[in-house]
Design a protein around this motif. Sequence first.
Motif, mmCIF file in Angstrom:
data_model
loop_
_atom_site.group_PDB
_atom_site.id
_atom_site.type_symbol
_atom_site.label_atom_id
_atom_site.label_comp_id
_atom_site.label_asym_id
_atom_site.label_seq_id
_atom_site.Cartn_x
_atom_site.Cartn_y
_atom_site.Cartn_z
ATOM 1 N N LYS A 118 0.842 -1.204 0.000
ATOM 2 C CA LYS A 118 0.000 0.000 0.000
ATOM 3 C C LYS A 118 0.878 1.256 0.000
ATOM 4 C CE LYS A 118 -4.181 1.966 0.497
ATOM 5 N NZ LYS A 118 -4.965 1.863 1.731
ATOM 6 N N SER A 409 -15.257 4.797 -1.575
ATOM 7 C CA SER A 409 -13.842 4.425 -1.658
ATOM 8 C C SER A 409 -13.420 3.425 -0.589
ATOM 9 C CB SER A 409 -12.969 5.684 -1.538
ATOM 10 O OG SER A 409 -13.159 6.306 -0.264
ATOM 11 N N ASP A 416 -8.593 9.941 4.610
ATOM 12 C CA ASP A 416 -7.557 9.714 3.609
ATOM 13 C C ASP A 416 -7.113 8.253 3.589
ATOM 14 O OD1 ASP A 416 -7.367 12.423 2.784
ATOM 15 O OD2 ASP A 416 -6.119 12.876 4.531
ATOM 16 N N SER A 417 -6.699 7.812 2.423
ATOM 17 C CA SER A 417 -6.134 6.481 2.282
ATOM 18 C C SER A 417 -4.719 6.459 2.858
ATOM 19 C CB SER A 417 -6.095 6.098 0.800
ATOM 20 O OG SER A 417 -5.509 4.823 0.615
ATOM 21 N N THR A 418 -4.432 5.459 3.679
ATOM 22 C CA THR A 418 -3.098 5.302 4.258
ATOM 23 C C THR A 418 -2.682 3.839 4.131
ATOM 24 O OG1 THR A 418 -3.754 4.679 6.520
ATOM 25 C CG2 THR A 418 -3.742 7.043 5.985
ATOM 26 N N ASN A 421 -4.942 1.371 6.259
ATOM 27 C CA ASN A 421 -6.364 1.086 6.043
ATOM 28 C C ASN A 421 -6.573 0.472 4.659
ATOM 29 O OD1 ASN A 421 -6.538 3.208 4.104
ATOM 30 N ND2 ASN A 421 -7.129 4.692 5.664
ATOM 31 N N LYS A 422 -7.818 0.134 4.358
ATOM 32 C CA LYS A 422 -8.140 -0.504 3.085
ATOM 33 C C LYS A 422 -8.815 0.461 2.118
ATOM 34 C CE LYS A 422 -7.654 -4.312 2.281
ATOM 35 N NZ LYS A 422 -6.481 -5.025 1.693
ATOM 36 N N GLN A 423 -8.732 1.752 2.410
ATOM 37 C CA GLN A 423 -9.351 2.732 1.524
ATOM 38 C C GLN A 423 -8.587 2.805 0.203
ATOM 39 O OE1 GLN A 423 -9.863 6.603 3.310
ATOM 40 N NE2 GLN A 423 -11.699 6.994 2.104
ATOM 41 N N CYS A 424 -9.318 3.048 -0.876
ATOM 42 C CA CYS A 424 -8.745 3.089 -2.214
ATOM 43 C C CYS A 424 -7.579 4.072 -2.279
ATOM 44 C CB CYS A 424 -9.825 3.509 -3.214
ATOM 45 S SG CYS A 424 -9.222 3.790 -4.886
ATOM 46 N N PRO A 425 -6.381 3.625 -2.681
ATOM 47 C CA PRO A 425 -5.239 4.541 -2.737
ATOM 48 C C PRO A 425 -5.414 5.636 -3.783
ATOM 49 C CG PRO A 425 -4.656 2.407 -3.676
ATOM 50 C CD PRO A 425 -6.000 2.244 -3.030
ATOM 51 N N LYS A 427 -8.219 7.222 -4.377
ATOM 52 C CA LYS A 427 -9.470 7.904 -4.034
ATOM 53 C C LYS A 427 -9.537 9.327 -4.607
ATOM 54 C CE LYS A 427 -11.479 9.909 0.184
ATOM 55 N NZ LYS A 427 -10.796 11.215 0.206
#
Length: 474
Positions: A118, A409, A416-418, A421-425, A427
């Motif tokens: 990631k 996302s 924010d994506s980090t 986490n599993k948030q869309c990079p 985004k």
Amino acid sequence: MLPLRQVPGTYGLPFFGAISDRHDFFYRQGRDEFFSSRIRTYNSTVFRTNMPPGPFVSSNPRVVALLDAVSFPILFDNDKVEKRNVLDGTFMPSTSFTGGYRVCAFLDTTEPSHALLKRFYLHLLSSRHNSFVPLFLTSLSDLFSGIDDEFSRNGKSSFNTFSDQMSFNFVFRLLCGPNSTPSETNLGSDGPKIVMRWLAIQLAPLGTLGLPKILNYLEDFLLRTLPFPSWIVKSDYKKLYDAFSTAAASTLNEAERFGIKREEALHNIIFMAGFNAYGGMKSQFPILMKWVGSAGAGLHKQLADEIRAVVESEGRITLGALDKMTLTKSVVYEVLRIEPTVPYQYAKAREDLVVHSHDAAFEIKKGEMIFGYQPFATKDPRVFVNPEEFVGHRFVGEGEKLLKYVYWSNGRETEDSTQDNKQCPAKNLVVLMCRLLLVEFFLRYDTCTVEIGNSSSNLGASVTLTSLTRATGN
């Protein structure tokens, strides 16, 4: 203090209950009514049910469904839920589709490889920050040239056809370098088709073929009795492997400097390019045009006036100019709210949990699968006024406070994506591209009408432009 309730609902008889729910979901009720009917039955937006594909493809189709804006965000709390091998829900395609590797999307945040990969993705996108706008504007120029040519010949134009090719070319050039062209590799002009065949075989248990009703049971048997083997698309994946291994050499060199094995990095890049990026864009851009095109000439004039005034004032399209287009930003967020590209989220409880809805609290045991159907969460009537209606200015001014309930996302829009986490990079890049598409469209055209059909790939919608009114001077 909300009352503590047992999670309502039933899984039915072993084996047969899962098949019955599956037929409700795909054939008898359809997706939205499947969930709506159970909300009415249990008087609860949290309940137990089975989710496809069920036996034999998934070992355990039982889930606790979360269908409101309050309960849904537990799926983003990585201290409380685990995301190991749950990208596609209650089953996972064989790693033979990805060179034997569990790529980043299937890794849990506690696995060391997740943070490393990631972090590399975020670095990769950050390092290309300055090339986003000019590269995408060039891609959009190709898109609209194709649409104009077809429209002049036929009096209408398929948006998806040109959007798909543009999206794949953009992703390829973004990851491999602006001078890289997929048509000059072994992919030729078939990159989008090759990726879709590779994806379709993996995700077949989650889709339908659109066969006549009399053939529903046959279709269900063919798609969901056994997962399809990877050898069916082995030659397609080999083409992707060869193309990216050569064209993305500098990107792979960067990955090695991060401490990622070259082979592992390559399979992750192919997955990110094909599944995450191209797959997302293939769905998202037609969805954007579906809703904006259908909104009518009134909204089109407001968007055109805003976009043209800001571009004239700024002299060109810049990130600063885009930030001043408040209605344009709001329209993009509204599209992401009303029809999120990825409707399903899954996770497993790391520990015994208490999950809250608007009206009650529910106990979920460690190891239970948790499922969220995002379109219900982002159209929660207790959060959004007229939630089923497309409201272009919904997120203007005070409406920005509602962005924390936009979850497209795999996280809140306000977060924010980090690497943790599993948030869309990508985004922020997705939002930027959607805004740029609208800007370029309304610099060229005053208004349009669209015809909407079902996408043959079960991704998004099929959009045909049936009229185009050019802006004066274009």
